[in-house]
Every structure is written in C-alpha cells, then in structure tokens.
Design an enzyme around this catalytic site. Structure first.
Site, short mmCIF file in Angstrom:
data_model
loop_
_atom_site.label_atom_id
_atom_site.label_comp_id
_atom_site.label_asym_id
_atom_site.label_seq_id
_atom_site.Cartn_x
_atom_site.Cartn_y
_atom_site.Cartn_z
N SER A 136 0.86 -1.18 0.00
CA SER A 136 0.00 0.00 0.00
C SER A 136 0.91 1.23 0.00
O SER A 136 1.70 1.42 0.91
CB SER A 136 -0.88 -0.04 1.26
OG SER A 136 -1.64 1.12 1.38
N LYS A 162 -1.10 -0.87 -4.37
CA LYS A 162 -2.30 -0.07 -4.06
C LYS A 162 -1.87 1.37 -3.83
O LYS A 162 -0.96 1.62 -3.04
CB LYS A 162 -2.95 -0.66 -2.80
CG LYS A 162 -3.96 0.24 -2.09
CD LYS A 162 -4.72 -0.56 -1.04
CE LYS A 162 -4.84 0.19 0.26
NZ LYS A 162 -5.59 -0.58 1.29
N LEU A 163 -2.50 2.28 -4.55
CA LEU A 163 -2.19 3.70 -4.39
C LEU A 163 -3.28 4.35 -3.55
O LEU A 163 -4.47 4.16 -3.80
CB LEU A 163 -2.14 4.41 -5.75
CG LEU A 163 -1.13 3.91 -6.78
CD1 LEU A 163 -1.19 4.81 -8.03
CD2 LEU A 163 0.28 3.86 -6.22
N LYS A 164 -2.86 5.14 -2.58
CA LYS A 164 -3.81 5.94 -1.83
C LYS A 164 -4.19 7.14 -2.70
O LYS A 164 -3.31 7.78 -3.30
CB LYS A 164 -3.17 6.42 -0.53
CG LYS A 164 -2.92 5.30 0.47
CD LYS A 164 -4.24 4.78 1.05
CE LYS A 164 -3.99 3.76 2.14
NZ LYS A 164 -5.26 3.28 2.74
N ASP A 190 -7.17 3.23 -3.13
CA ASP A 190 -7.90 3.29 -1.87
C ASP A 190 -8.11 4.76 -1.50
O ASP A 190 -7.14 5.50 -1.32
CB ASP A 190 -7.10 2.57 -0.78
CG ASP A 190 -7.85 2.49 0.56
OD1 ASP A 190 -8.99 3.00 0.65
OD2 ASP A 190 -7.29 1.90 1.50
N ASN A 192 -10.06 5.86 1.18
CA ASN A 192 -10.37 6.10 2.60
C ASN A 192 -11.43 7.18 2.79
O ASN A 192 -11.24 8.14 3.55
CB ASN A 192 -9.09 6.46 3.38
CG ASN A 192 -8.16 5.28 3.56
OD1 ASN A 192 -7.08 5.25 2.95
ND2 ASN A 192 -8.55 4.29 4.32
N GLU A 215 -11.22 1.09 -3.62
CA GLU A 215 -11.57 0.80 -2.23
C GLU A 215 -12.14 2.04 -1.54
O GLU A 215 -11.54 3.11 -1.57
CB GLU A 215 -10.29 0.31 -1.53
CG GLU A 215 -10.42 -0.07 -0.07
CD GLU A 215 -9.09 -0.60 0.50
OE1 GLU A 215 -8.16 -0.91 -0.28
OE2 GLU A 215 -8.97 -0.67 1.72
N ASP A 240 -13.99 -1.26 2.75
CA ASP A 240 -13.11 -1.45 3.91
C ASP A 240 -13.86 -0.90 5.13
O ASP A 240 -14.54 -1.65 5.85
CB ASP A 240 -11.78 -0.71 3.63
CG ASP A 240 -10.81 -0.68 4.80
OD1 ASP A 240 -11.17 -1.13 5.89
OD2 ASP A 240 -9.67 -0.18 4.64
N LYS A 264 -10.32 -6.95 7.50
CA LYS A 264 -9.32 -6.62 8.51
C LYS A 264 -9.86 -7.15 9.82
O LYS A 264 -10.90 -6.67 10.31
CB LYS A 264 -9.14 -5.10 8.64
CG LYS A 264 -8.38 -4.45 7.51
CD LYS A 264 -8.21 -2.96 7.79
CE LYS A 264 -7.59 -2.28 6.59
NZ LYS A 264 -7.61 -0.81 6.73
N GLY A 292 -4.52 -4.36 5.87
CA GLY A 292 -3.47 -4.20 6.87
C GLY A 292 -3.64 -2.91 7.63
O GLY A 292 -4.32 -1.98 7.18
O1 OSB Z 1 -7.29 1.87 4.45
O2 OSB Z 1 -6.29 0.05 4.14
C1 OSB Z 1 -6.36 1.13 4.72
C2 OSB Z 1 -3.30 1.58 6.98
C3 OSB Z 1 -3.88 2.16 8.09
C4 OSB Z 1 -5.22 2.44 8.06
C5 OSB Z 1 -5.99 2.14 6.94
C6 OSB Z 1 -5.41 1.52 5.84
C7 OSB Z 1 -4.03 1.28 5.85
C8 OSB Z 1 -3.30 0.73 4.71
C9 OSB Z 1 -1.95 0.11 5.00
O3 OSB Z 1 -3.65 0.83 3.57
C10 OSB Z 1 -1.92 -1.34 4.79
C11 OSB Z 1 -0.70 -2.00 5.36
O4 OSB Z 1 -0.68 -2.34 6.57
O5 OSB Z 1 0.24 -2.22 4.59
MG MG Z 2 -8.55 0.83 3.07
#
Ligand code: OSB
Ligand code: MG
Length: 369
Positions: A136, A162-164, A190, A192, A215, A240, A264, A292
């Site tokens: 990620s 995976k790109l935020k 992702d 969020n 996501e 998520d 998760k 994660g």
């Molecule tokens: O949205 O998946 C998420 C980390 C912290 C909180 C939310 C997210 C994440 C990650 C990191 O995307 C995933 C990782 O542990 O490598």
């Molecule tokens: Mg996520």
C-alpha cells in the site's frame, strides 16, 4: 482454561517512511499489545490495531485500552472454563469496539492453540503455506517521488500495488504509474472515504486504467452511494471502513454496494468473525483479501494465517517487515518472490524478541485475576 493475567503493553515503532492517506499522515506506529496468561500455563499475544486518533475508524488506542481494561478482560477472566470460540459471544454485550475485541480474542486464541500445539493457520482452515502479498503506497509530495517509491517496491518483488488517492491526487498519479509500469501491473486504489456522491462522474474516469478495484471512496455509512457508483463503474468497488461484521458484509453484497471485500480482523472484531466473512463471500464467489493496519510482526503473523484461507484470492496489504520498520518487535518477515511464508508453529507461530520488545515499549500494565 482460565485467564490469570492480562498485560497491556504499548510500543512505539518509527515507520521507515511516513504513511500518508486521505485522512492523515503518520511517522510512527504506536501499537497496543495484549498478552494473556492462563492457569494451564498458556501464553498468548494479541495486537490492537487502533490508531492514536479516530480518523480512519471511530476507535482509538487509549479508548480501546480502557475498554479492554474495564470491560473485556474482566468479562473473560470471570469464565472458569474459557475457550476461544466463546469469546465473540461473551463480548457481544459490549457495543462496537471491534478493535479491542479482536486484540483480546487473538491473545486467547493464541494461548489456546499454543497449548494444543496447533497453528492459527491450521485452526482457521488455511490451504496455502505462502501467500502473494501487495504493498500500500501512501500519498507522496511529488509525482516523481511516487514513481520512485513504486519502482523500488516492484524491484523488491511486490506483484500488486495499491495507491492511496484523494481529490487532487487520483487520475494523474494513477495514469503515471500505469504508463510507467505497464498494463500487467496489478494496480488498485484506496480513497479512505475522501469522495462524495457528486464525485461519481469523476471517479468513472478511473475505468480507463484497468484497476483491480477501487476501495472505499465514500463515507462508511453511505452504502447507497457505493451502490450507485458500482452500477456505473466497470472497476469493481471494494469496501473497507463500511464492513464491521459479517452482517454488514451480507448487507453490502445484497445491496450490490460492492463486489469485493477487504477483511481486517481488527475492524470486524476478530479472526473468527473474519473467517465468517470469508465463508460467506466464498460461498457466493465474492473475492476477499486481507487488509493491513501497519501491524507489528504479531498482527502480521496472524493476518498471514487468515490470508492463507482459500477465498483470499487477491493479494493482501501484508507487506514485508522492511516496508514498515527498520526494527520490529519480532523476527522480520522477508519477501520471497512476491510472497510471504505463512507461520506454521503453534498459535500465531511467532513471539516477540525480548530485547526488541523492551526497546520499543513505552508503557506496561498488568491486570491479574
Ligand atoms: O485503508 O487500508 C487502509 C493503513 C492504516 C489504516 C488504513 C489503511 C491502511 C493501509 C496500510 O492501507 C496497509 C498496510 O498495513 O500495509
Ligand atoms: Mg482501506
């Protein structure tokens, strides 16, 4: 078995690189570890994945710590013949606080399975001894820095990226990464929860990049906008933050708000509920993958056991230790051809290294019963 003591230990681990998402940026991982000892000589470790602040999820570290201390630990310690399978039912009267519940369930499971000599992977029904994993990638200051980061991860062998994303950091970085690394790269994004329903036309433009999934673009409780987006997009929608239980998963799938689920354990209340979501999804052909939360080696070990179940057909956010920490509290997990080995020792199959654990510890409290 009966719980004899519960140790609540906070550790602070500096991240090798700051991790920025649409909800914030972090330089360190502060984690809460739960160590359970039982009267039959069992010892088990759990990890609470709550973050310092309630931005990704309503729960936060010091709150989850208090919930464990005041309600969860005393409830479980009062049971004279405790079995891990009973933990979710025993903790049900406490509302929400899935991250606290997951941590103490993991510790009880670990203690029970260590005494039995059974690995968590075997107990959950794992079918793979290693799993392909993804990485990620946080939001970076510049596009150049993003390409450099992705290039480094691909060199290390990660097969899925995976790109935020967030408004202002979406089409351009995704196009650049796709053009730089080719159509064969398994790429996903992702958000969020950074978008709103009025962004649906904009998000449709992501379809041209052949993404594995998008996501959680919208708010956790906005299943309806996810449904509307899913109906207009070729790219599969994955949830998520919206999924906090097997019931949430069933509802979201029935509504067609998503076609893929990120599992998760911390978010859904534990490894047993995670397996229920896996079973529900596999029975209807819905792919799942393991998310994660920048876990320490303890949570990473348990997540690998879960990700080895047959329905986890997409690579998880379970990267090698070196992607997160220069020095973890356990022996490092090392990438081998884009894969991580699933621990096969009793329980979660790994223990903290005493010196590393001591070095990372910021507080310890022991509750005895
Ligand atoms: O949205 O998946 C998420 C980390 C912290 C909180 C939310 C997210 C994440 C990650 C990191 O995307 C995933 C990782 O542990 O490598
Ligand atoms: Mg996520």
């Amino acid at each position: 078995m009966r719980i004899h003591s519960v140790e609540l230990r906070e550790v602070a681990l500096p991240l090798v690189t700051p991790f920025r998402t649409s909800v914030g940026s972090q330089d360190d991982r502060n984690a809460l570890l739960v160590k359970v000892t039982t009267t039959d000589g069992g010892v088990g470790w759990g990890e609470c994945v709550a973050e310092d602040d309630p931005y990704y999820f309503p729960e936060y570290l010091s709150g989850e710590r208090e919930v464990i201390q005041r309600w969860l630990a005393p409830t479980l310690a009062a049971v004279t013949d405790l079995r891990a399978a009973q933990v979710p039912g025993l903790l049900r009267p406490v509302r929400a606080h899935t991250m606290a519940k997951s941590a103490i369930e993991m510790a009880v499971l670990d203690a029970e399975l260590r005494v039995l000599g059974v690995s968590l992977a075997q107990h959950l029904g794992a079918v793979n001894s290693s799993v392909p994993v993804g990485v990620s990638v946080g939001i970076t200051d510049t596009l150049d820095a993003l390409v450099e980061a992705v290039a480094g991860y691909l060199e290390e062998g990660y097969g899925r990226v995976k790109l935020k994303i967030e408004p202002g950091w979406d089409l351009e970085p995704v196009r650049l990464v796709r053009e730089s690394f080719g159509d064969d790269l398994a790429l996903q994004v992702d958000a969020n929860t950074a978008y709103g329903p009025s962004d649906i036309p904009h998000l449709r433009r992501l379809d041209e990049f052949g993404l594995v999934l998008i996501e959680q673009p919208f708010a956790p409780d906005d299943l309806d906008s996810h449904r509307r987006l899913a109906a207009r997009l070729d790219t599969p929608v994955c949830l998520d933050e919206s999924i906090r239980s097997a019931r949430d998963a069933a509802t979201a799938l029935r509504m067609e708000a998503c076609s893929i689920i990120n599992i998760k354990p911390g978010r859904v209340g534990g490894y047993l509920e995670s397996r229920r979501i896996h079973d529900l999804c596999t029975s209807t052909g819905v792919p799942v993958w393991c998310g994660g939360m920048l876990e320490t080696g303890l949570g990473r070990a348990a997540n690998l056991a879960l990700a080895a179940l047959p329905g986890f057909t997409l690579p998880g956010d379970i990267s090698a230790t070196a992607r997160y920490y220069a020095r973890d509290i356990t022996a490092p997990f090392v990438l081998d051809n884009g894969r991580l080995r699933v621990p096969d020792g009793p329980g979660i199959g790994i223990e903290p290294d005493p010196a590393s654990l001591e070095a990372a510890t910021t507080s310890v409290e022991v509750l005895t019963y």
